[in-house]
Scaffold this active site. Structure first.
Site, mmCIF file in Angstrom:
data_model
loop_
_atom_site.group_PDB
_atom_site.id
_atom_site.type_symbol
_atom_site.label_atom_id
_atom_site.label_comp_id
_atom_site.label_asym_id
_atom_site.label_seq_id
_atom_site.Cartn_x
_atom_site.Cartn_y
_atom_site.Cartn_z
ATOM 1 N N GLY A 90 16.705 -36.280 14.330
ATOM 2 C CA GLY A 90 17.987 -35.591 14.165
ATOM 3 C C GLY A 90 18.462 -35.799 12.750
ATOM 4 N N SER A 122 10.749 -39.056 13.324
ATOM 5 C CA SER A 122 11.595 -38.346 12.365
ATOM 6 C C SER A 122 12.665 -39.294 11.813
ATOM 7 C CB SER A 122 12.198 -37.100 13.023
ATOM 8 O OG SER A 122 12.796 -36.264 12.068
ATOM 9 N N ALA A 123 13.935 -39.060 12.106
ATOM 10 C CA ALA A 123 14.998 -39.944 11.617
ATOM 11 C C ALA A 123 14.761 -41.383 12.052
ATOM 12 C CB ALA A 123 16.356 -39.464 12.113
ATOM 13 N N HIS A 159 7.608 -35.630 8.627
ATOM 14 C CA HIS A 159 7.475 -34.164 8.533
ATOM 15 C C HIS A 159 6.891 -33.764 7.184
ATOM 16 C CE1 HIS A 159 10.004 -33.503 12.133
ATOM 17 N NE2 HIS A 159 10.843 -34.386 11.614
ATOM 18 N N GLU A 194 3.171 -34.076 10.459
ATOM 19 C CA GLU A 194 3.473 -33.932 11.875
ATOM 20 C C GLU A 194 2.200 -34.094 12.704
ATOM 21 O OE1 GLU A 194 5.537 -30.269 12.414
ATOM 22 O OE2 GLU A 194 7.382 -31.018 11.508
#
Length: 234
Positions: A90, A122-123, A159, A194
């Site tokens: 997020g 991700s985050a 990413h 990814e």
């Protein structure tokens, strides 16, 4: 400090057109082993409620009991009692700000230092590095600091891709990372594509997954494979 740390840093929650966390199922299972109770921290969620976010992760990982930290009466105690922690993707700034506001960073660091499994994507992977200065996200809030967990002594860029759409005139990812490297020439940045991940386990750091990573240090750029020795960034 983190000799006992078990940290899985996934680039993303999806690979290609696969379902949510589908590609990560085996990596998560290998990492958690017999552990079935997981404390989930949904603070990176902004357009989705934290309850909805937790439910989404639970549906993607039906073999585990996923408990949202926002539903705990005492978040600090929830971390102290946790068997494993996951932090999802997020907005990295929003998530880190929440961790600071609730004074949760020291508690998570302590648990990980003592061997509790940690999984981020991700985050949730961004915060595993020294700071969040190489996140791809927009700074929608201002945390007290950009400093994060420091589970590895490098920056992360989940990413990672240097693809440029035809006709696009903005900076490439490599150009953005190069800016960081000019200002911080002695700090490495690890780009994770990814579908792949970094794994810190048994006091070793390595790339796992099907795609190579990229290492940026100063003006140098090089590929990372599963055989690359990354222990200098522990």
């Amino acid at each position: 400090m983190y000799e006992k740390a078990k940290v899985l840093m996934l680039s993303s929650s999806r690979k290609g057109n696969e379902a949510y966390l589908e590609h990560a199922q085996s990596m998560i299972a290998d990492h958690l082993k017999e552990c079935r109770n997981v404390l989930f921290i949904p603070y990176a969620g902004v357009t989705m409620s934290w309850t909805e976010y937790t439910k989404k992760v639970q549906e993607a990982l039906p073999s585990y009991k996923i408990n949202g930290i926002h539903e705990a009466g005492d978040p600090i105690e929830a971390i102290r009692q946790a068997e494993a922690i996951m932090i999802g993707g997020g907005n990295t700034f929003h998530m880190l700000n929440e961790l600071y506001q609730q004074d949760l960073l020291p508690e998570i660091k302590n648990k990980v230092a003592h061997g509790m499994p940690y999984i981020g994507w991700s985050a949730g992977s961004n915060v595993c590095g020294l700071s969040i200065k190489t996140t791809n996200d927009m700074p929608i809030v201002e945390p007290p600091s950009f400093n994060s967990f420091g589970f590895i002594s490098a920056q992360l860029n989940p990413h990672y891709t240097n693809y440029v759409p035809p006709g696009h005139n903005g900076e490439t990812r490599d150009q953005r990372i190069a800016e960081f490297c000019v200002v911080n020439p002695d700090t490495a940045v690890i780009g994770i594509q990814e579908g792949s991940a970094l794994l810190r386990e048994n006091n070793k750091l390595r790339l796992i997954g099907p795609l190579n990573g990229t290492l940026f240090l100063g003006k140098e750029k090089s590929d990372i494979t599963q055989a690359t020795d990354l222990n200098e960034f522990l």
